[in-house]
Design a protein around this motif. Structure first.
Motif, PDB file in Angstrom:
ATOM      1  N   THR A  47      11.444  -0.842  -0.972  1.00 32.85           N
ATOM      2  CA  THR A  47      10.636  -1.245  -2.118  1.00 32.85           C
ATOM      3  C   THR A  47       9.174  -1.050  -1.750  1.00 32.85           C
ATOM      4  OG1 THR A  47      12.240  -2.891  -2.889  1.00 32.85           O
ATOM      5  CG2 THR A  47       9.984  -3.097  -3.697  1.00 32.85           C
ATOM      6  N   VAL A  48       8.474  -0.247  -2.552  1.00 35.34           N
ATOM      7  CA  VAL A  48       7.047  -0.005  -2.319  1.00 35.34           C
ATOM      8  C   VAL A  48       6.246  -0.884  -3.271  1.00 35.34           C
ATOM      9  CG1 VAL A  48       7.156   2.297  -1.322  1.00 35.34           C
ATOM     10  CG2 VAL A  48       7.238   2.048  -3.798  1.00 35.34           C
ATOM     11  N   ILE A  49       5.196  -1.490  -2.732  1.00 40.01           N
ATOM     12  CA  ILE A  49       4.321  -2.363  -3.497  1.00 40.01           C
ATOM     13  C   ILE A  49       2.914  -1.802  -3.430  1.00 40.01           C
ATOM     14  CG2 ILE A  49       3.317  -4.686  -3.651  1.00 40.01           C
ATOM     15  CD1 ILE A  49       5.907  -5.755  -2.416  1.00 40.01           C
ATOM     16  N   GLY A  50       2.236  -1.741  -4.580  1.00 37.29           N
ATOM     17  CA  GLY A  50       0.882  -1.215  -4.597  1.00 37.29           C
ATOM     18  C   GLY A  50       0.252  -1.339  -5.956  1.00 37.29           C
ATOM     19  N   LEU A  51      -0.804  -0.526  -6.199  1.00 39.15           N
ATOM     20  CA  LEU A  51      -1.619  -0.667  -7.401  1.00 39.15           C
ATOM     21  C   LEU A  51      -1.609   0.547  -8.319  1.00 39.15           C
ATOM     22  CD1 LEU A  51      -4.794  -2.443  -5.992  1.00 39.15           C
ATOM     23  CD2 LEU A  51      -3.027  -3.413  -7.461  1.00 39.15           C
ATOM     24  N   GLU A  52      -0.823   1.545  -7.997  1.00 40.78           N
ATOM     25  CA  GLU A  52      -0.786   2.747  -8.819  1.00 40.78           C
ATOM     26  C   GLU A  52       0.618   2.893  -9.402  1.00 40.78           C
ATOM     27  OE1 GLU A  52      -3.101   6.202  -7.181  1.00 40.78           O
ATOM     28  OE2 GLU A  52      -2.958   4.993  -5.352  1.00 40.78           O
ATOM     29  N   PRO A  53       0.871   2.286 -10.551  1.00 41.29           N
ATOM     30  CA  PRO A  53       2.243   2.251 -11.066  1.00 41.29           C
ATOM     31  C   PRO A  53       2.854   3.620 -11.299  1.00 41.29           C
ATOM     32  CG  PRO A  53       0.663   1.473 -12.721  1.00 41.29           C
ATOM     33  CD  PRO A  53      -0.063   1.537 -11.420  1.00 41.29           C
TER      34      PRO A  53
ATOM     35  N   GLY B 178       0.833  -1.198   0.000  1.00 38.52           N
ATOM     36  CA  GLY B 178       0.000   0.000   0.000  1.00 38.52           C
ATOM     37  C   GLY B 178       0.863   1.242   0.000  1.00 38.52           C
ATOM     38  N   GLY B 179       1.940   1.205  -0.786  1.00 40.22           N
ATOM     39  CA  GLY B 179       2.949   2.252  -0.705  1.00 40.22           C
ATOM     40  C   GLY B 179       2.749   3.434  -1.625  1.00 40.22           C
ATOM     41  N   ALA B 180       1.663   3.478  -2.380  1.00 39.33           N
ATOM     42  CA  ALA B 180       1.501   4.542  -3.378  1.00 39.33           C
ATOM     43  C   ALA B 180       1.099   5.874  -2.772  1.00 39.33           C
ATOM     44  CB  ALA B 180       0.475   4.129  -4.428  1.00 39.33           C
TER      45      ALA B 180
ATOM     46  N   THR C 266      -7.346   3.303  -8.132  1.00 36.78           N
ATOM     47  CA  THR C 266      -7.461   1.856  -8.022  1.00 36.78           C
ATOM     48  C   THR C 266      -8.868   1.345  -8.257  1.00 36.78           C
ATOM     49  OG1 THR C 266      -7.838   2.007  -5.649  1.00 36.78           O
ATOM     50  CG2 THR C 266      -5.569   1.731  -6.371  1.00 36.78           C
ATOM     51  N   HIS C 267      -9.853   2.241  -8.465  1.00 36.45           N
ATOM     52  CA  HIS C 267     -11.237   1.788  -8.561  1.00 36.45           C
ATOM     53  C   HIS C 267     -11.456   0.857  -9.743  1.00 36.45           C
ATOM     54  CE1 HIS C 267     -15.504   1.619  -8.245  1.00 36.45           C
ATOM     55  NE2 HIS C 267     -15.707   2.266  -9.367  1.00 36.45           N
ATOM     56  N   ALA C 268     -10.721   1.054 -10.802  1.00 39.06           N
ATOM     57  CA  ALA C 268     -10.906   0.205 -11.979  1.00 39.06           C
ATOM     58  C   ALA C 268     -10.607  -1.250 -11.679  1.00 39.06           C
ATOM     59  CB  ALA C 268     -10.014   0.689 -13.115  1.00 39.06           C
ATOM     60  N   ARG C 269      -9.760  -1.483 -10.662  1.00 43.66           N
ATOM     61  CA  ARG C 269      -9.429  -2.856 -10.295  1.00 43.66           C
ATOM     62  C   ARG C 269     -10.326  -3.358  -9.174  1.00 43.66           C
ATOM     63  NH1 ARG C 269      -3.732  -4.216 -11.277  1.00 43.66           N
ATOM     64  NH2 ARG C 269      -2.785  -2.611 -12.542  1.00 43.66           N
TER      65      ARG C 269
ATOM     66  N   ARG D 256       7.185  -2.167  -7.133  1.00 49.56           N
ATOM     67  CA  ARG D 256       6.560  -3.264  -7.851  1.00 49.56           C
ATOM     68  C   ARG D 256       5.054  -3.114  -7.746  1.00 49.56           C
ATOM     69  NH1 ARG D 256      10.739  -3.546  -9.745  1.00 49.56           N
ATOM     70  NH2 ARG D 256      12.078  -5.348 -10.186  1.00 49.56           N
ATOM     71  N   GLU D 257       4.371  -3.339  -8.862  1.00 45.72           N
ATOM     72  CA  GLU D 257       2.912  -3.298  -8.870  1.00 45.72           C
ATOM     73  C   GLU D 257       2.375  -4.680  -8.527  1.00 45.72           C
ATOM     74  OE1 GLU D 257      -0.851  -2.167 -11.815  1.00 45.72           O
ATOM     75  OE2 GLU D 257       1.185  -2.314 -12.621  1.00 45.72           O
ATOM     76  N   ALA D 258       1.529  -4.749  -7.511  1.00 49.11           N
ATOM     77  CA  ALA D 258       0.911  -6.024  -7.131  1.00 49.11           C
ATOM     78  C   ALA D 258      -0.304  -5.756  -6.271  1.00 49.11           C
ATOM     79  CB  ALA D 258       1.901  -6.920  -6.380  1.00 49.11           C
ATOM     80  N   ASP D 259      -1.315  -6.579  -6.442  1.00 46.80           N
ATOM     81  CA  ASP D 259      -2.535  -6.549  -5.647  1.00 46.80           C
ATOM     82  C   ASP D 259      -2.373  -7.572  -4.527  1.00 46.80           C
ATOM     83  OD1 ASP D 259      -5.157  -6.796  -4.651  1.00 46.80           O
ATOM     84  OD2 ASP D 259      -6.057  -6.511  -6.625  1.00 46.80           O
ATOM     85  N   VAL D 260      -2.602  -7.170  -3.279  1.00 44.45           N
ATOM     86  CA  VAL D 260      -2.438  -8.106  -2.165  1.00 44.45           C
ATOM     87  C   VAL D 260      -3.476  -9.214  -2.196  1.00 44.45           C
ATOM     88  CG1 VAL D 260      -1.300  -6.416  -0.665  1.00 44.45           C
ATOM     89  CG2 VAL D 260      -3.809  -6.670  -0.570  1.00 44.45           C
ATOM     90  N   ARG D 261      -4.494  -9.095  -3.056  1.00 51.52           N
ATOM     91  CA  ARG D 261      -5.468 -10.183  -3.224  1.00 51.52           C
ATOM     92  C   ARG D 261      -4.957 -11.265  -4.167  1.00 51.52           C
ATOM     93  NH1 ARG D 261     -10.798  -7.062  -4.965  1.00 51.52           N
ATOM     94  NH2 ARG D 261      -9.254  -6.124  -6.361  1.00 51.52           N
TER      95      ARG D 261
END
Length: 298
Positions: free
Chosen positions: A35-41, A14-16, A288-291, A58-63
């Protein structure tokens, strides 16, 4: 600026934006590789570039377990290991139990609870090698029920017990585990709820201290980063939230029920009307709403 994280290797989910972004920035300033991981590249890319050569994204969904595992493994490869993890990704949904739809409830649980599980599971081999420390971002609502926030509160209470159980399971590996319990933090999550539901701010204002105050994201990040440095088992933001944890038996006792019942009777009808008028249960988290997913902001 202290350099007490010099050379330490940190992963933040959730680093975005919100708390995650602030933790990444402060940790990098204090010497960490991040390293930040999240959904907003786009935001993640810009953040890593701003933090310099010691940062990656890195882009990744925790689901998505496979994507998250890949992101964590790649972070370890880039940084030469993982010493620290902040499991921060999470979302909120609107509505009471009778009102909210199943999909929204399940989404909150999948991100806020299952996402923490996946983060811990796939980070464990790296943390074992470094004898590292992980902080799970829970909430003051882990131990204090609040009407119309059932999915969020349930997910955070479950995340707390998950983290406490995990702490027992990995202690013999040299891995330490802590919990973060923020109250209301000035981020997209809280601001979004206030914009969507006019009664939400009034509800918060009627809570006893510290439930009626909002803390800056910078202050929350500073407490979390200090918790990483000191390998704390609990981080409260603000510190007065600790009292609610110690007093949770009383807060949930028959003695407190008359107040809770009056509070809910006043708050629930207006909140249910506003959610119905809004026409949705998911918060429209920016980017992130589109996902159908988001990153936690408080």
């Amino acid at each position: 600026m202290k350099r007490d994280l010099q050379g330490r290797k940190l992963v933040v989910t959730g680093g975005a934006r919100g708390i995650g972004e602030k933790v990444a920035r402060l940790s990098a300033a204090r010497g960490a590789h991040v390293t930040v991981i999240g959904l907003e590249p786009d935001r993640l890319r810009d953040l890593a570039a701003n933090l310099g050569p010691a940062a990656a994204w890195r882009e990744a969904d925790v689901r998505d377990g496979a994507a998250l595992r890949s992101a964590i493994d790649e972070a370890a490869e880039i940084m030469g290991g993982i010493d620290l993890v902040v499991a921060n990704a999470g979302v909120v949904a609107y509505g009471t139990v009778r009102q909210t739809d199943e999909a929204s409830f399940e989404r909150v649980m999948d991100i806020n609870l299952n996402g923490v599980f996946r983060t811990l599971k796939y980070a464990t081999p790296h943390l074992e090698r470094s004898r590292g420390h992980v902080l799970v971002v829970a909430s003051a609502l882990s131990f204090m029920p609040l009407a119309a926030m059932a999915s969020y509160g349930a997910s955070k209470a479950a995340a707390e017990l998950l983290a406490l159980t995990y702490r027992q399971e990995v202690a013999h590996l040299g891995v330490t585990v802590g919990l973060v319990h923020p109250s209301w933090i000035d981020t997209d999550l809280v601001r979004g709820a206030e914009a969507d539901l006019p009664s939400f701010q009034g509800l918060r204002n009627r809570l006893p201290y510290p439930g009626n105050v909002t803390t800056s994201a910078d202050r929350a990040a500073a407490a979390i980063v200090d918790g990483l440095v000191r390998r704390r088992s609990r981080v409260y933001v603000p510190r007065a939230v600790a009292v609610a944890n110690w007093a949770k038996g009383a807060l949930n006792s028959p003695l407190a029920w008359p107040w809770a019942r009056r509070f809910a009777a006043r708050a629930v009808p207006s909140l249910e009307r506003e959610v119905a008028a809004l026409g949705r249960h998911n918060q429209l988290t920016p980017g992130t709403h589109a996902r159908g997913a988001g990153t936690r902001s408080s």
